[in-house]
Write a protein that holds these residues in place. Structure first.
Motif, PDB file in Angstrom:
ATOM      1  N   THR A   9       1.198  19.898  79.643  1.00 36.37           N
ATOM      2  CA  THR A   9       1.201  19.408  78.269  1.00 36.37           C
ATOM      3  C   THR A   9       1.166  17.878  78.220  1.00 36.37           C
ATOM      4  O   THR A   9       0.511  17.288  77.366  1.00 36.37           O
ATOM      5  N   LEU A  10       1.853  17.220  79.140  1.00 39.11           N
ATOM      6  CA  LEU A  10       1.945  15.763  79.141  1.00 39.11           C
ATOM      7  C   LEU A  10       0.984  15.115  80.124  1.00 39.11           C
ATOM      8  O   LEU A  10       1.110  13.928  80.431  1.00 39.11           O
ATOM      9  N   GLY A  11       0.044  15.892  80.653  1.00 39.93           N
ATOM     10  CA  GLY A  11      -0.949  15.337  81.564  1.00 39.93           C
ATOM     11  C   GLY A  11      -0.354  14.980  82.917  1.00 39.93           C
ATOM     12  O   GLY A  11       0.478  15.700  83.470  1.00 39.93           O
ATOM     13  N   ALA A  12      -0.764  13.819  83.433  1.00 40.97           N
ATOM     14  CA  ALA A  12      -0.338  13.406  84.771  1.00 40.97           C
ATOM     15  C   ALA A  12       1.146  13.087  84.846  1.00 40.97           C
ATOM     16  O   ALA A  12       1.723  13.096  85.935  1.00 40.97           O
ATOM     17  N   VAL A  13       1.787  12.790  83.722  1.00 43.58           N
ATOM     18  CA  VAL A  13       3.221  12.510  83.729  1.00 43.58           C
ATOM     19  C   VAL A  13       4.045  13.762  83.482  1.00 43.58           C
ATOM     20  O   VAL A  13       5.271  13.677  83.367  1.00 43.58           O
ATOM     21  N   HIS A  14       3.391  14.907  83.390  1.00 48.32           N
ATOM     22  CA  HIS A  14       4.133  16.159  83.219  1.00 48.32           C
ATOM     23  C   HIS A  14       4.960  16.418  84.467  1.00 48.32           C
ATOM     24  O   HIS A  14       4.477  16.242  85.591  1.00 48.32           O
ATOM     25  N   PRO A  15       6.209  16.811  84.327  1.00 41.41           N
ATOM     26  CA  PRO A  15       7.076  16.978  85.506  1.00 41.41           C
ATOM     27  C   PRO A  15       6.568  17.991  86.521  1.00 41.41           C
ATOM     28  O   PRO A  15       6.906  17.905  87.700  1.00 41.41           O
ATOM     29  N   THR A  16       5.770  18.961  86.084  1.00 40.31           N
ATOM     30  CA  THR A  16       5.277  19.965  87.032  1.00 40.31           C
ATOM     31  C   THR A  16       4.139  19.450  87.900  1.00 40.31           C
ATOM     32  O   THR A  16       3.773  20.105  88.874  1.00 40.31           O
ATOM     33  N   PHE A  17       3.576  18.298  87.550  1.00 42.95           N
ATOM     34  CA  PHE A  17       2.481  17.743  88.342  1.00 42.95           C
ATOM     35  C   PHE A  17       3.052  16.957  89.510  1.00 42.95           C
ATOM     36  O   PHE A  17       3.653  15.901  89.336  1.00 42.95           O
ATOM     37  N   ASN A  18       2.875  17.480  90.708  1.00 41.78           N
ATOM     38  CA  ASN A  18       3.391  16.855  91.926  1.00 41.78           C
ATOM     39  C   ASN A  18       2.201  16.428  92.780  1.00 41.78           C
ATOM     40  O   ASN A  18       1.610  17.222  93.502  1.00 41.78           O
ATOM     41  N   LEU A  19       1.834  15.168  92.662  1.00 38.36           N
ATOM     42  CA  LEU A  19       0.633  14.664  93.328  1.00 38.36           C
ATOM     43  C   LEU A  19       0.693  14.829  94.840  1.00 38.36           C
ATOM     44  O   LEU A  19      -0.251  15.315  95.466  1.00 38.36           O
ATOM     45  N   LEU A  20       1.809  14.420  95.447  1.00 34.63           N
ATOM     46  CA  LEU A  20       1.918  14.461  96.901  1.00 34.63           C
ATOM     47  C   LEU A  20       1.878  15.895  97.434  1.00 34.63           C
ATOM     48  O   LEU A  20       1.284  16.164  98.482  1.00 34.63           O
ATOM     49  N   LYS A  21       2.496  16.818  96.728  1.00 35.07           N
ATOM     50  CA  LYS A  21       2.499  18.211  97.163  1.00 35.07           C
ATOM     51  C   LYS A  21       1.092  18.797  97.118  1.00 35.07           C
ATOM     52  O   LYS A  21       0.680  19.519  98.039  1.00 35.07           O
ATOM     53  N   ILE A  22       0.347  18.476  96.062  1.00 33.65           N
ATOM     54  CA  ILE A  22      -1.030  18.968  95.948  1.00 33.65           C
ATOM     55  C   ILE A  22      -1.889  18.394  97.062  1.00 33.65           C
ATOM     56  O   ILE A  22      -2.676  19.105  97.706  1.00 33.65           O
ATOM     57  N   ILE A  23      -1.753  17.093  97.318  1.00 37.44           N
ATOM     58  CA  ILE A  23      -2.542  16.454  98.375  1.00 37.44           C
ATOM     59  C   ILE A  23      -2.220  17.053  99.735  1.00 37.44           C
ATOM     60  O   ILE A  23      -3.117  17.341 100.538  1.00 37.44           O
ATOM     61  N   ARG A  24      -0.942  17.258 100.010  1.00 34.21           N
ATOM     62  CA  ARG A  24      -0.548  17.832 101.297  1.00 34.21           C
ATOM     63  C   ARG A  24      -1.147  19.227 101.479  1.00 34.21           C
ATOM     64  O   ARG A  24      -1.681  19.550 102.547  1.00 34.21           O
ATOM     65  N   ASN A  25      -1.068  20.063 100.457  1.00 34.86           N
ATOM     66  CA  ASN A  25      -1.610  21.419 100.561  1.00 34.86           C
ATOM     67  C   ASN A  25      -3.123  21.395 100.792  1.00 34.86           C
ATOM     68  O   ASN A  25      -3.659  22.190 101.580  1.00 34.86           O
ATOM     69  N   ILE A  26      -3.820  20.485 100.116  1.00 36.12           N
ATOM     70  CA  ILE A  26      -5.270  20.388 100.287  1.00 36.12           C
ATOM     71  C   ILE A  26      -5.616  19.923 101.696  1.00 36.12           C
ATOM     72  O   ILE A  26      -6.529  20.454 102.344  1.00 36.12           O
ATOM     73  N   LEU A  27      -4.898  18.915 102.193  1.00 32.58           N
ATOM     74  CA  LEU A  27      -5.178  18.403 103.541  1.00 32.58           C
ATOM     75  C   LEU A  27      -4.882  19.450 104.610  1.00 32.58           C
ATOM     76  O   LEU A  27      -5.636  19.603 105.577  1.00 32.58           O
ATOM     77  N   ILE A  28      -3.783  20.174 104.450  1.00 28.73           N
ATOM     78  CA  ILE A  28      -3.450  21.224 105.411  1.00 28.73           C
ATOM     79  C   ILE A  28      -4.522  22.309 105.412  1.00 28.73           C
ATOM     80  O   ILE A  28      -4.908  22.840 106.465  1.00 28.73           O
ATOM     81  N   ARG A  29      -5.028  22.619 104.246  1.00 33.52           N
ATOM     82  CA  ARG A  29      -6.024  23.690 104.124  1.00 33.52           C
ATOM     83  C   ARG A  29      -7.396  23.265 104.637  1.00 33.52           C
ATOM     84  O   ARG A  29      -8.077  24.044 105.321  1.00 33.52           O
ATOM     85  N   ASP A  30      -7.833  22.045 104.329  1.00 33.98           N
ATOM     86  CA  ASP A  30      -9.221  21.650 104.567  1.00 33.98           C
ATOM     87  C   ASP A  30      -9.445  20.880 105.861  1.00 33.98           C
ATOM     88  O   ASP A  30     -10.551  20.927 106.416  1.00 33.98           O
ATOM     89  N   LEU A  31      -8.455  20.145 106.343  1.00 36.17           N
ATOM     90  CA  LEU A  31      -8.669  19.370 107.573  1.00 36.17           C
ATOM     91  C   LEU A  31      -8.704  20.298 108.783  1.00 36.17           C
ATOM     92  O   LEU A  31      -7.888  21.221 108.880  1.00 36.17           O
ATOM     93  N   PRO A  32      -9.604  20.059 109.717  1.00 39.65           N
ATOM     94  CA  PRO A  32      -9.624  20.878 110.945  1.00 39.65           C
ATOM     95  C   PRO A  32      -8.419  20.586 111.824  1.00 39.65           C
ATOM     96  O   PRO A  32      -7.731  19.572 111.644  1.00 39.65           O
ATOM     97  N   ASP A  33      -8.163  21.456 112.771  1.00 41.40           N
ATOM     98  CA  ASP A  33      -6.991  21.290 113.630  1.00 41.40           C
ATOM     99  C   ASP A  33      -7.083  20.040 114.492  1.00 41.40           C
ATOM    100  O   ASP A  33      -6.054  19.478 114.888  1.00 41.40           O
ATOM    101  N   ASN A  34      -8.309  19.591 114.793  1.00 44.43           N
ATOM    102  CA  ASN A  34      -8.474  18.383 115.615  1.00 44.43           C
ATOM    103  C   ASN A  34      -8.770  17.157 114.759  1.00 44.43           C
ATOM    104  O   ASN A  34      -9.399  16.203 115.222  1.00 44.43           O
ATOM    105  N   ALA A  35      -8.317  17.174 113.506  1.00 47.49           N
ATOM    106  CA  ALA A  35      -8.595  16.055 112.600  1.00 47.49           C
ATOM    107  C   ALA A  35      -8.029  14.750 113.137  1.00 47.49           C
ATOM    108  O   ALA A  35      -8.642  13.693 112.982  1.00 47.49           O
ATOM    109  N   HIS A  36      -6.858  14.820 113.782  1.00 43.74           N
ATOM    110  CA  HIS A  36      -6.249  13.592 114.303  1.00 43.74           C
ATOM    111  C   HIS A  36      -7.080  12.986 115.430  1.00 43.74           C
ATOM    112  O   HIS A  36      -7.130  11.767 115.595  1.00 43.74           O
ATOM    113  N   LEU A  37      -7.761  13.845 116.218  1.00 46.64           N
ATOM    114  CA  LEU A  37      -8.629  13.342 117.282  1.00 46.64           C
ATOM    115  C   LEU A  37      -9.887  12.700 116.708  1.00 46.64           C
ATOM    116  O   LEU A  37     -10.368  11.682 117.212  1.00 46.64           O
TER     117      LEU A  37
END
Length: 310
Positions: A9-37
């Protein structure tokens, strides 16, 4: 990410919007296992150390989780993302833009790119009658209403149509830079852009030189020419993303419905945040106490030094 930010309801300042959690889930899902290499020695992540405000550039990563944590720290903007910064190798860091917005920009081989109109090599076209120009942590930004709107859009994403237009303008700016400095080749990944053939008649300036800047009149002329010859230069894969986002916007719940469920969301959020925060509660409280005590110590030292001088 924009869809998630605009869901509440409040857009990006809505308390349910957790930017870091969303980014972490996306990176875990999409980055390959050898991404650090793949990233080691190639990717440089800019961080700001909280303890002294120093800019730190990280380019060596031991594991995939190590890479993800560095990216999480580089995304943390105080207050917008939370109060307690994340840790990387035991040290707390925040967004690198708070200490240096463009690391390595002084090197001759570096091509600077900025989402705000200014003196960067690739940046949006801005009104030539800007009020003033500031240098914020090593980046030039024109002070005008267009850039003010861009700053707001960075924290509060607009509609998919506006984002698609921003994305297309970014392609135009980058393509013009490559074309003017003879960096484009016929056999290149950019052959997908149909505008390449339409820009062949444009005069090509001398090769890339940081001191060779186009005048405002030349900027206006080239910008109008590109707009006249290109309605849509985005690749089909990116167009598909914006089309799906537009369909999502069409089927979103009305504002009145979201406003009614806001109290339920707030209760659920508070409970979930307490559960998520409980394992790290002690370390966060210690960090808050340290920051508070350091602030009081500095205030006391300044007050004592002023009294001693008088």
């Amino acid at each position: 990410m924009s869809q998630e930010a605009r869901k509440g309801t409040l857009g990006a300042v809505h308390p349910t919007f957790n930017l870091l959690k969303i980014i972490r889930n996306i990176l875990i899902r999409d980055l390959p296992d050898n991404a650090h290499l793949l990233a080691t020695g190639r990717l440089c992540v800019s961080l700001t150390r909280v303890s002294d405000g120093t800019n730190v550039v990280v380019s060596e990563f031991d594991t995939k989780e190590d890479l993800i944590q560095a990216l999480i720290c580089s995304c943390f903007y105080p207050l917008y993302c939370g109060v307690v910064p994340p840790r990387y190798h035991g040290t707390r860091y925040v967004d690198g833009a708070l200490s240096d917005n463009m690391p390595y920009s002084n090197l001759r081989e570096t091509i600077t790119v900025s989402p705000f109109s200014g003196e960067s090599d690739i940046s949006p076209y801005g009104n030539p009658f800007y009020f003033h120009e500031i240098h914020y942590n090593n980046v030039s930004i024109h002070i005008n209403f267009i850039n003010a709107y861009r700053v707001v859009s960075a924290f509060f994403p607009p509609e998919p149509e506006v984002l698609a237009e921003m994305c297309q303008n970014g392609y135009k700016d980058a393509l013009l830079f490559l074309k003017e400095n003879e960096f484009l080749e016929f056999q290149s990944p950019l052959c997908e852009l149909t505008i390449m053939e339409k820009l062949d008649h444009f005069p090509v300036s001398c090769r890339y030189n940081k001191e060779n800047k186009l005048t405002d009149k030349e900027n206006i002329t080239r910008w109008r020419n590109v707009n006249e010859h290109s309605q849509n230069i985005l690749p089909e894969s990116i167009n598909k993303v914006f089309c799906e986002a537009y369909e999502y916007e069409e089927i979103r719940c009305p504002f009145s419905v979201k406003l009614c469920v806001l109290p339920v969301e707030m209760v659920y959020l508070i409970l979930s945040r307490i559960i998520d925060w409980s394992p790290q509660m002690w370390s966060h409280l210690v960090h808050i106490c340290k920051v508070t005590s350091e602030m009081f110590r500095l205030m006391w030292m300044r007050t004592f030094s002023r009294r001693s001088e008088t």
